[in-house]
Design an enzyme around this catalytic site. Sequence first.
Site, short mmCIF file in Angstrom:
data_model
loop_
_atom_site.label_atom_id
_atom_site.label_comp_id
_atom_site.label_asym_id
_atom_site.label_seq_id
_atom_site.Cartn_x
_atom_site.Cartn_y
_atom_site.Cartn_z
N THR A 154 -29.12 8.69 11.62
CA THR A 154 -30.19 8.36 10.67
C THR A 154 -31.48 8.37 11.49
O THR A 154 -31.45 8.63 12.69
CB THR A 154 -29.99 6.97 10.06
OG1 THR A 154 -30.31 5.99 11.05
CG2 THR A 154 -28.57 6.76 9.60
N CYS A 155 -32.60 8.06 10.85
CA CYS A 155 -33.83 8.10 11.63
C CYS A 155 -33.89 6.99 12.67
O CYS A 155 -34.67 7.04 13.60
CB CYS A 155 -35.05 8.08 10.72
SG CYS A 155 -34.94 6.85 9.44
N ASN A 156 -33.05 5.98 12.50
CA ASN A 156 -33.09 4.88 13.46
C ASN A 156 -31.92 4.84 14.44
O ASN A 156 -31.92 4.01 15.33
CB ASN A 156 -33.16 3.54 12.71
CG ASN A 156 -34.53 3.31 12.14
OD1 ASN A 156 -35.52 3.75 12.71
ND2 ASN A 156 -34.59 2.64 11.00
N ARG A 157 -30.97 5.70 14.23
CA ARG A 157 -29.82 5.65 15.14
C ARG A 157 -29.06 6.97 15.12
O ARG A 157 -29.07 7.70 14.12
CB ARG A 157 -28.88 4.52 14.77
CG ARG A 157 -28.11 4.74 13.46
CD ARG A 157 -27.25 3.57 13.10
NE ARG A 157 -28.09 2.42 12.82
CZ ARG A 157 -28.15 1.36 13.61
NH1 ARG A 157 -27.41 1.28 14.68
NH2 ARG A 157 -28.95 0.36 13.31
N HIS A 189 -19.56 -3.68 15.24
CA HIS A 189 -20.83 -2.96 15.25
C HIS A 189 -20.99 -2.10 14.00
O HIS A 189 -22.01 -2.14 13.32
CB HIS A 189 -20.94 -2.11 16.51
CG HIS A 189 -22.19 -1.30 16.58
ND1 HIS A 189 -23.39 -1.84 16.98
CD2 HIS A 189 -22.45 -0.01 16.27
CE1 HIS A 189 -24.33 -0.90 16.91
NE2 HIS A 189 -23.78 0.22 16.49
N GLN A 209 -30.85 1.98 2.39
CA GLN A 209 -30.43 3.37 2.61
C GLN A 209 -29.18 3.51 3.47
O GLN A 209 -28.43 4.46 3.32
CB GLN A 209 -31.54 4.20 3.27
CG GLN A 209 -32.73 4.42 2.38
CD GLN A 209 -33.84 3.44 2.76
OE1 GLN A 209 -33.57 2.26 2.99
NE2 GLN A 209 -35.06 3.91 2.83
N GLY A 233 -60.33 3.95 -4.50
CA GLY A 233 -60.23 4.47 -3.13
C GLY A 233 -58.95 5.25 -2.97
O GLY A 233 -57.96 4.97 -3.65
N GLY A 276 -56.99 5.69 -0.21
CA GLY A 276 -56.31 5.43 1.06
C GLY A 276 -54.79 5.60 0.96
O GLY A 276 -54.25 5.76 -0.12
N GLU A 277 -54.18 5.56 2.15
CA GLU A 277 -52.74 5.82 2.19
C GLU A 277 -51.94 4.66 1.59
O GLU A 277 -50.98 4.85 0.86
CB GLU A 277 -52.32 6.03 3.64
CG GLU A 277 -50.98 6.67 3.79
CD GLU A 277 -50.57 6.72 5.25
OE1 GLU A 277 -49.38 6.53 5.51
OE2 GLU A 277 -51.46 6.92 6.11
#
Lengths: 275, 504
Positions: free
Chosen positions: B49-52, B99, B116, B189, B191-192
Amino acid sequence: MEQASAIVLWIAFLLYCGSFAMFLVALFARHEGLERVGLWLVAGGWTLQTAALVLRGTAAGRVPVVGAYESLSAVAWSVALVYLALEFITRVKAIGLYVVPVVIGLLVAALTEYEAPRELMPALRSDIVVLHVIVMLTALGALYVAGGAALIYLFEEWRLKRRRLSGVLGRLPSLATLDKLMFHATLLGLPALTMGMAAGVIRVETFAVERWWTDPMVLLSAAAWVTYAVLLWGRLRVDWGGRRVAWLAITGLALMLTIRFAAVPYLSAFHTYGS
Amino acid sequence: MLVVVTGISHKTASLELREKLALDGEAALRVGRDLMTHAGACEAVALSTCNRTEVYTYASDVAAANGATVACLAHEAGVPVAELEPVVYHHAGDAAIAHLFRVAASLDSMVVGEYQIVAQLKDAYQTALEGGSTGPVFNRLFRRALEVGKRVRTETAIGARPVSVSSAAVELAAQVFGKLKKRTVLIVGAGETSELTATHLKAHGGERILVTNRTYAAAEELARRVGGRAVPFEDLEGHLAAADIVISSTAAPHYVITREHVERAMKHRRHRPLCFIDIAVPRDLDPGIGRIDDAFLYDIDDLRHIVEENRHEREKEAAKAECIVEEELDEMRRWLRSLEVVPTIAGLRDKVEGIRRRELDRLAGRLGDLGERQREQVEILTMSIVNKILHTPTVRMKEAAERDECYLYVDAVRMLFELDGSEAAEAEDEAAAAEDEAAGAEDEAAGAESEADGAGAPEEDAPGASAPAPDRDAPGASTRAPWQDAARGSGPAHARDEFEPGAA
């Protein structure tokens, strides 16, 4: 029969307490399933309480709304009924936590004033009195719920306005929900109040009580009626905001409480409970 | 044989390295198969995943599995092993299972309680399953892990409240308006953060989104992205009168909306509440707005405060989730132990001996006119049949115990003889059973012992019953036996054929 009624009422009381516990746990654990369990416990408690009322009525041979024990229990019953109706019909969630304690409180008051069913005085043996009492109880139930919602509304609005969000956010019902609740409960309560008052007037007219319209109870009732009428009118016709509606609902609640707990038992000259 | 996990996560490795190690479905499968062919792993699943990025293997040599995994990942990422080694973590056995369960419970996530991970884990497992790199152990293990994710989601409030600024804004608006359906959102505005918030509001039912900006083109651009409508900045008061929720994030150094603006707009609103959320620094909205009736004003500090509080709450819920992980770990551990050879042999013998006993008892009436000696002969005959039938499987399984894939035999035997059924499944007297095997017909003691088992009530006090026997108090653990999982696992054979690496 009387004993059975008392036992069943006790069980109903325990179910209400259980539902309150469920709502509390659901609030802190944020568990929706428990909230549903709580709701069903209230429904169960209400069913048993209905049974208790029927048993008591059968034992007494009349509608069981005479004396403090019976009438407090009946008010609790109607508050629970209004709550269940609102919950099932309008799907306004998360108010059980605030309504059920009222039911429990009323029942505690009732149970401490327990008495055997007493004989009804002849003047009260009439259908119109029965009608009067039943619709008044419904009105009381509904308007208490509206008043309770109004109190929470004002508290929550005050917190939100001052940006003190902990304890409010995600825990109390939204302002819109409470607004809806006040409105729906009043919508149910005012017609009942109107009917109850009309029945009372008819009864008092048949007995030709002199100057009944100057009786404190009657005056207070009229004031309450006007308050609720203004509330509905303001909400429906002029789009009044929740705060104004809430203040009216609270005024109405104060009047209703005064009527029920001061005017009816102590101030009124002609309103009696059959003693 | 142990479950081994080797990998990197947001806790150990930089984003840059994690990006390099991100595996798509095809690569994940390749890594898994590689480890099975070259590193002696029996089963393998790679989760990325994007984190692991971590690889789970079922192997007997933990160190070898670790080394091979690191090498394989380094190869995939195109980085030297030496660069990877310091940031890689390893767990084996119970620690690896714990784990995985913690990952599934989102306890190991960057944002504890996020949703997710369960879907990502499911995808990773599905890819491995269809690619044929899972077996009975991982089929069970990963299904349990997904179940852990689900339980944590339903039994705790870990993900109940938002922990990002933009979703906190949604929570605030919902506290005032209840459901956001039919509400109008005005974005001031381009903005993001305002875009993110608008997207969130929309996802929660916000129906109409108006975007306004000093530069009309920017407003149009953002309106297109969030599915709203751009409106001219000049008519701000008109929009304020129409909106329910105002989100402001301009770069202006002064107040964009003043108290006077709002007071004038409020006249047209008939007490409908108006919720202002100021995300800009310096602030866009005059703090005086908050003092107007029916107007609610919040700034970025309020939102951060909410986020902080909700984080704190999630941490409390995390403790409950850890308990669930612990419970599931226990169950998994129990099941893995049942895959060992000795209790399976014992169970098998008990089962067959039980059948023999029952059949003899059933016939006892008809054998009534047999003499003592003939009875003994019948006893010896049946016992010898049982022993002869069971001899080869017993020897074969003992041989298999020396090899890695022995658990496959165990699994098969348990399935074929229904050893994980309700009764007699986990006989404890493995010692007695082991002796039994050598014993001949005259071993009456063993027969007597099995008698008790045959009646469906294994005795606690059987000799040598105490220590490592699988727990038979856990029928739940054993009723859904590995063979069931395996059967389901091998189900989508056609899916395997259709499997396209690119599609994953």
